[in-house]
Design a protein around this motif. Structure first.
Motif, mmCIF file in Angstrom:
data_model
loop_
_atom_site.group_PDB
_atom_site.id
_atom_site.type_symbol
_atom_site.label_atom_id
_atom_site.label_comp_id
_atom_site.label_asym_id
_atom_site.label_seq_id
_atom_site.Cartn_x
_atom_site.Cartn_y
_atom_site.Cartn_z
ATOM 1 N N UNK A 7 19.773 -13.410 13.318
ATOM 2 C CA UNK A 7 20.810 -14.445 13.252
ATOM 3 C C UNK A 7 20.414 -15.578 12.312
ATOM 4 N N UNK A 8 19.152 -15.977 12.348
ATOM 5 C CA UNK A 8 18.685 -17.031 11.446
ATOM 6 C C UNK A 8 18.701 -16.578 9.986
ATOM 7 N N UNK A 9 18.324 -15.342 9.750
ATOM 8 C CA UNK A 9 18.346 -14.798 8.387
ATOM 9 C C UNK A 9 19.758 -14.796 7.841
ATOM 10 N N UNK A 37 22.662 -20.047 20.293
ATOM 11 C CA UNK A 37 23.659 -19.987 19.229
ATOM 12 C C UNK A 37 23.047 -20.449 17.916
ATOM 13 N N UNK A 38 23.528 -19.844 16.833
ATOM 14 C CA UNK A 38 23.090 -20.169 15.482
ATOM 15 C C UNK A 38 24.336 -20.437 14.665
ATOM 16 N N UNK A 39 24.440 -21.659 14.144
ATOM 17 C CA UNK A 39 25.638 -22.082 13.420
ATOM 18 C C UNK A 39 25.316 -22.305 11.949
ATOM 19 N N UNK A 86 21.076 -6.616 29.082
ATOM 20 C CA UNK A 86 22.131 -7.037 30.004
ATOM 21 C C UNK A 86 22.963 -8.199 29.514
ATOM 22 N N UNK A 87 22.929 -8.464 28.224
ATOM 23 C CA UNK A 87 23.650 -9.603 27.677
ATOM 24 C C UNK A 87 24.839 -9.226 26.810
ATOM 25 N N UNK A 88 25.423 -10.245 26.228
ATOM 26 C CA UNK A 88 26.554 -10.064 25.314
ATOM 27 C C UNK A 88 26.306 -10.900 24.061
ATOM 28 N N UNK A 89 26.899 -10.469 22.958
ATOM 29 C CA UNK A 89 26.784 -11.189 21.696
ATOM 30 C C UNK A 89 28.170 -11.294 21.081
ATOM 31 N N UNK A 90 28.442 -12.412 20.434
ATOM 32 C CA UNK A 90 29.758 -12.624 19.832
ATOM 33 C C UNK A 90 29.642 -13.711 18.776
ATOM 34 N N UNK A 91 30.770 -14.120 18.232
ATOM 35 C CA UNK A 91 30.767 -15.190 17.242
ATOM 36 C C UNK A 91 32.110 -15.886 17.214
ATOM 37 N N UNK A 92 32.103 -17.091 16.676
ATOM 38 C CA UNK A 92 33.332 -17.808 16.374
ATOM 39 C C UNK A 92 33.206 -18.233 14.917
ATOM 40 N N UNK A 102 26.411 -16.216 18.683
ATOM 41 C CA UNK A 102 25.746 -16.599 19.924
ATOM 42 C C UNK A 102 25.566 -15.377 20.802
ATOM 43 N N UNK A 103 24.529 -15.433 21.629
ATOM 44 C CA UNK A 103 24.349 -14.382 22.627
ATOM 45 C C UNK A 103 23.960 -15.001 23.948
#
Length: 109
Positions: A7-9, A37-39, A86-92, A102-103
């Motif tokens: 995500x940072x890359x 989250x990484x914005x 057991x997580x989720x990942x998405x974006x806006x 964010x995850x």
């Protein structure tokens, strides 16, 4: 570590020179999850390709003139890793203003 690195890359790759990439980590006691989250301040992601972002070998700009390298595996790998934990990942995203990936992962005692 691999998900955060991916995500940072991506955020640094798509942010204009001199812009800041913001990272935030918060726990949510109600859902018993933690969100990282990484914005970025990049070009954003148009709605037309939203469903392709986490697919293997996807390049949003696959033209010969694209300005960012990569093979299109980072986000697909990140999704697999997050879901295996057991997580989720998405974006806006807002076109022209940037994207936040964010995850959420379950908190353990």
């Amino acid at each position: 570590m691999q998900v955060v690195t991916n995500l940072l890359t991506n955020a640094s790759k798509f942010s204009p020179r001199g812009e800041t990439v913001q990272v935030d980590v918060r726990a949510n006691a109600e859902t018993r999850t933690a969100r990282l989250s990484v914005e970025d301040r990049g070009p954003g992601i148009v709605d037309d390709v939203r469903d392709k972002v986490f697919k293997k070998f996807t390049q949003i700009d696959s033209s010969d003139q694209r300005s960012h390298g990569g093979v299109g595996l980072g986000l697909a790998i990140s999704k697999e890793i997050v879901e295996l934990h057991g997580g989720t990942i998405n974006f806006s995203s807002q076109v022209g203003r940037g994207t936040t990936f964010y995850f959420d992962l379950p908190l353990v005692e």
